[in-house]
Design a protein around this motif. Structure first.
Motif, mmCIF file in Angstrom:
data_model
loop_
_atom_site.group_PDB
_atom_site.id
_atom_site.type_symbol
_atom_site.label_atom_id
_atom_site.label_comp_id
_atom_site.label_asym_id
_atom_site.label_seq_id
_atom_site.Cartn_x
_atom_site.Cartn_y
_atom_site.Cartn_z
ATOM 1 N N ARG A 82 0.817 -1.212 0.000
ATOM 2 C CA ARG A 82 0.000 0.000 0.000
ATOM 3 C C ARG A 82 0.848 1.258 0.000
ATOM 4 N NH1 ARG A 82 -3.132 -3.780 2.607
ATOM 5 N NH2 ARG A 82 -5.289 -3.873 1.880
ATOM 6 N N GLY A 83 2.122 1.164 -0.371
ATOM 7 C CA GLY A 83 2.957 2.337 -0.528
ATOM 8 C C GLY A 83 3.063 3.152 0.734
ATOM 9 N N TRP A 84 2.676 4.401 0.657
ATOM 10 C CA TRP A 84 2.758 5.302 1.808
ATOM 11 C C TRP A 84 1.981 4.789 3.011
ATOM 12 C CZ3 TRP A 84 1.687 10.733 -0.773
ATOM 13 C CH2 TRP A 84 2.764 11.037 -1.634
ATOM 14 N N LEU A 85 0.891 4.068 2.771
ATOM 15 C CA LEU A 85 -0.020 3.659 3.846
ATOM 16 C C LEU A 85 0.135 2.191 4.219
ATOM 17 C CD1 LEU A 85 -3.197 5.531 2.544
ATOM 18 C CD2 LEU A 85 -1.384 6.379 4.037
ATOM 19 N N SER A 86 1.332 1.653 4.059
ATOM 20 C CA SER A 86 1.601 0.257 4.376
ATOM 21 C C SER A 86 1.414 -0.015 5.871
ATOM 22 C CB SER A 86 3.038 -0.101 3.971
ATOM 23 O OG SER A 86 3.370 -1.407 4.390
ATOM 24 N N ASP A 87 0.972 -1.249 6.203
ATOM 25 C CA ASP A 87 0.832 -1.636 7.605
ATOM 26 C C ASP A 87 2.183 -1.880 8.267
ATOM 27 O OD1 ASP A 87 -1.920 -1.524 7.436
ATOM 28 O OD2 ASP A 87 -2.145 -3.635 6.897
ATOM 29 N N ASP A 88 3.207 -2.093 7.471
ATOM 30 C CA ASP A 88 4.546 -2.328 8.000
ATOM 31 C C ASP A 88 5.141 -1.004 8.481
ATOM 32 O OD1 ASP A 88 7.256 -2.915 8.468
ATOM 33 O OD2 ASP A 88 7.265 -4.464 6.921
ATOM 34 N N ALA A 89 5.529 -0.960 9.752
ATOM 35 C CA ALA A 89 6.067 0.272 10.341
ATOM 36 C C ALA A 89 7.352 0.721 9.665
ATOM 37 C CB ALA A 89 6.314 0.068 11.840
ATOM 38 N N ARG A 90 8.085 -0.219 9.039
ATOM 39 C CA ARG A 90 9.338 0.121 8.369
ATOM 40 C C ARG A 90 9.106 0.664 6.952
ATOM 41 N NH1 ARG A 90 13.701 -2.496 11.097
ATOM 42 N NH2 ARG A 90 12.995 -4.077 12.578
ATOM 43 N N GLU A 91 7.995 0.270 6.327
ATOM 44 C CA GLU A 91 7.767 0.636 4.930
ATOM 45 C C GLU A 91 6.813 1.813 4.751
ATOM 46 O OE1 GLU A 91 6.357 -2.768 2.877
ATOM 47 O OE2 GLU A 91 8.196 -3.944 3.136
ATOM 48 N N SER A 92 5.963 2.068 5.726
ATOM 49 C CA SER A 92 4.959 3.123 5.569
ATOM 50 C C SER A 92 5.616 4.494 5.459
ATOM 51 C CB SER A 92 3.999 3.114 6.761
ATOM 52 O OG SER A 92 4.679 3.468 7.951
ATOM 53 N N ARG A 93 4.999 5.370 4.706
ATOM 54 C CA ARG A 93 5.483 6.744 4.544
ATOM 55 C C ARG A 93 4.337 7.721 4.833
ATOM 56 N NH1 ARG A 93 10.386 7.857 2.410
ATOM 57 N NH2 ARG A 93 9.844 9.813 3.462
ATOM 58 N N LEU A 94 3.871 7.653 6.070
ATOM 59 C CA LEU A 94 2.807 8.570 6.470
ATOM 60 C C LEU A 94 3.254 10.021 6.390
ATOM 61 C CD1 LEU A 94 1.109 6.861 9.578
ATOM 62 C CD2 LEU A 94 0.065 7.378 7.367
ATOM 63 N N ASP A 95 4.571 10.234 6.498
ATOM 64 C CA ASP A 95 5.067 11.611 6.410
ATOM 65 C C ASP A 95 4.740 12.218 5.038
ATOM 66 O OD1 ASP A 95 6.797 9.756 5.296
ATOM 67 O OD2 ASP A 95 8.554 11.028 5.581
ATOM 68 N N ASN A 96 4.895 11.417 3.979
ATOM 69 C CA ASN A 96 4.551 11.911 2.644
ATOM 70 C C ASN A 96 3.062 12.198 2.522
ATOM 71 O OD1 ASN A 96 7.194 11.712 1.823
ATOM 72 N ND2 ASN A 96 6.944 9.717 0.858
ATOM 73 N N TYR A 97 2.258 11.335 3.134
ATOM 74 C CA TYR A 97 0.811 11.541 3.103
ATOM 75 C C TYR A 97 0.437 12.832 3.849
ATOM 76 C CZ TYR A 97 -4.185 10.675 3.841
ATOM 77 O OH TYR A 97 -5.552 10.783 3.871
ATOM 78 N N TYR A 98 1.064 13.083 4.989
ATOM 79 C CA TYR A 98 0.805 14.308 5.745
ATOM 80 C C TYR A 98 1.242 15.547 4.959
ATOM 81 C CZ TYR A 98 0.023 11.295 9.842
ATOM 82 O OH TYR A 98 -0.466 10.361 10.715
ATOM 83 N N TRP A 99 2.383 15.468 4.269
ATOM 84 C CA TRP A 99 2.811 16.584 3.422
ATOM 85 C C TRP A 99 1.796 16.834 2.304
ATOM 86 C CZ3 TRP A 99 5.958 20.033 5.016
ATOM 87 C CH2 TRP A 99 7.067 19.728 5.794
ATOM 88 N N PHE A 100 1.278 15.761 1.751
ATOM 89 C CA PHE A 100 0.279 15.849 0.689
ATOM 90 C C PHE A 100 -0.968 16.589 1.182
ATOM 91 C CE2 PHE A 100 -3.318 13.515 -1.486
ATOM 92 C CZ PHE A 100 -3.190 14.164 -2.708
ATOM 93 N N LEU A 101 -1.439 16.232 2.383
ATOM 94 C CA LEU A 101 -2.596 16.911 2.954
ATOM 95 C C LEU A 101 -2.292 18.371 3.267
ATOM 96 C CD1 LEU A 101 -4.082 14.242 5.428
ATOM 97 C CD2 LEU A 101 -4.734 14.713 3.059
#
Length: 528
Positions: free
Chosen positions: A483-502
């Protein structure tokens, strides 16, 4: 019933209704604040699926007031709408409690039956209760009262209304998430159910204090709504077609108004404002004038949903214990309500006098300026959230390079406090301002619809948030394998990019909102 004689403050009925509303918020937040944990840990949904389900549920919950508002303002009365919807509300909470107790025997899809029953109940309950509470104010159209006094009294009501519901939200966020995570979900859902039932009983006990406002459109609901919709459609069509003659527009509107005049010309009890032919297009133009500002508030509503979804899941990926005491990640949502409760009493005492120094305005700032300040603070909150998430990922990467376990590379959950507090402060400005703005910018007979318009911002914003999640999943996932930015894996997720997007989308909305506010012409509908 005679109105209580008072010069300042709120009466008994207003205070009781605010208390009842705060208990309702306790019940709702007791369910909604930790629902993402329930869906991921008990129902076994993925983080993004749980977030989309919650956003859709919240979206529908916030959109349904538009339907109930028409019933309350046109077909029923607000008191009857409150009682009918409260019954559905309690039934939904009872069903959710039973589902939690029998979840091993229940299909996962059936969970959404009681949840959406809660949505239907709340859709009628909240806007009707808030408008009914505002009706209790001593300010009436036939009383000698200045516009400043009207605005001051209603501003006081909306401010303490929000203060009350924040108090209920604080208890729901803090106590219920802990009970649900430690003592079980059955008890965690049963307590909000009992609290909601008791609040409805208290509302009934206070019936003798209430003022029941007679709505002027009671005898002609269907016709007035149809006329407004037809006039709105013609207004939009004519604008899009750029018709050269203004006389054609006037003639068309007169054709729409004529049935309304003919049907009710014999009624002498009608207010003169409603006897004139200008009222239907006036109401229509008021709603159309609100639409651009309503649209620009949608991104604020998207950010408004983050604490209950990705902020909570973000906390689950961080170190959230102090010794042997485990802090439920959803409990950090309490910091939002704590900041609101602490700041709200200071708003009139410190913030407004401070702003008067710069604006040289007796009110300090206008309602639209108040909303804009909150929008700006919410953007700052998302920037802080992105920076904190980047730091969390950086620590994990450094730990992986040193072959450390994930548990030993977790950032403390208290790093999330600044973003929660910033969103809480933004709520004091924007949410309270939105309530007052949409309530005051519609005619008196459409006040419940005004509250529904305010709530619908969060409804459509929730649907927009779910859509953005799906878009991010499609565009950032690698060939559908993750799921890219929203992956369930804590090592792979990029919530920071999603927050920047918002944050970027919200900044664009804010800039457009500022320009619209400069051009906005206020409505006198509130005085009619």
């Amino acid at each position: 019933m005679a109105l209580e004689k008072r010069s300042t403050g709120l009466g008994k009925s207003c205070v009781l209704i605010i208390v009842v509303a705060s208990v309702e918020r306790f019940a709702y937040k007791g369910v909604a604040s930790n629902l993402v944990t329930y869906l991921t840990d008990v129902v076994k949904m993925s983080t993004s699926s749980a977030a989309k389900s919650i956003s859709t549920w919240v979206g529908l919950t916030s959109m349904l007031p538009l339907v109930s508002a028409i019933l309350a303002d046109s077909y029923w009365d607000r008191y009857s709408t409150i009682m009918a919807s409260s019954l559905l509300y309690v039934m939904g909470l009872v069903g959710l409690t039973l589902w939690a107790l029998l979840c091993a025997r229940m299909p996962a899809s059936s969970l959404f039956i009681p949840l959406y029953l809660i949505s239907v109940g709340q859709g009628g309950y909240n806007p009707s209760l808030q408008a009914f509470g505002a009706d209790q104010l001593e300010i009436e159209d036939n009383l000698p009262c200045s516009n400043e006094d009207k605005t001051s009294k209603k501003s006081l009501f909306f401010q303490w209304w929000y203060f009350g519901i924040c108090g209920g939200s604080l208890l729901g966020n803090s106590t219920m998430s802990y009970i649900q995570d430690t003592l079980g979900w059955g008890l965690g859902f049963a307590i909000p159910t009992g609290a909601m039932a008791m609040s409805v009983a208290c509302f009934l006990c206070g019936a003798r204090f209430y003022v029941h406002k007679q709505l002027k459109l009671r005898n002609r609901p269907k016709e007035s709504i149809v006329q407004a919709l037809k006039a709105a459609a013609n207004y939009i069509i004519n604008r899009k077609l750029r018709l050269p003659s203004r006389d054609d527009d006037v003639a068309e509107l007169e054709l729409q108004e004529k049935p309304l005049r003919d049907d009710f010309s014999c009624s002498k009890a009608l207010d003169t404002d409603f006897a004139t032919v200008d009222e239907p297009p006036s109401v229509t133009k008021t709603i159309l004038r609100l639409l651009p500002i309503w649209t620009m508030l949608l991104m604020f509503a998207v950010i408004f949903q983050q604490p209950a979804t990705f902020f909570t899941k973000q906390g689950m990926m961080m170190k959230h214990n102090i010794g042997n005491f485990v802090i439920p990640p959803a409990m950090l949502q309490s910091s939002i309500t704590i900041s609101i409760i602490l700041l709200m009493p200071l708003y009139d005492k410190l913030i407004i006098p401070f702003l008067r120094v710069f604006t040289r305005d007796e009110n300090g700032i206008t309602v639209l300026q108040r909303i804009g300040i909150g929008m700006c603070l919410s953007i700052v909150g998302m920037v802080v959230a992105a920076l904190v998430e980047s730091k969390r990922l950086g620590i994990i990467k450094d730990g992986a390079a040193e072959s450390l376990s994930l548990k030993n590379t977790q950032l403390s959950i208290f790093w999330l406090l600044p973003q929660y507090i910033l969103l809480g402060i933004s709520d004091v400005f924007t949410v309270v301002g939105m309530q007052e703005f949409f309530y005051m910018q519609v005619p008196t007979t459409m006040r419940t619809i005004g509250i529904a318009l305010y709530l619908s911002v969060f409804g459509v914003g929730s649907f927009l948030g779910a859509l953005l999640i799906s878009v991010v999943e499609l565009t950032t996932g690698a060939n559908g394998k993750n799921r890219g930015w929203l992956s369930d894996d804590a090592r792979e997720s990029r919530l920071d990019n999603y927050y920047w997007f918002l944050a970027v989308l919200s900044s664009i909305s804010f800039l457009i909102f500022v320009n619209l506010s400069r051009c906005y012409q206020g409505s006198n509908a509130s005085e009619k």
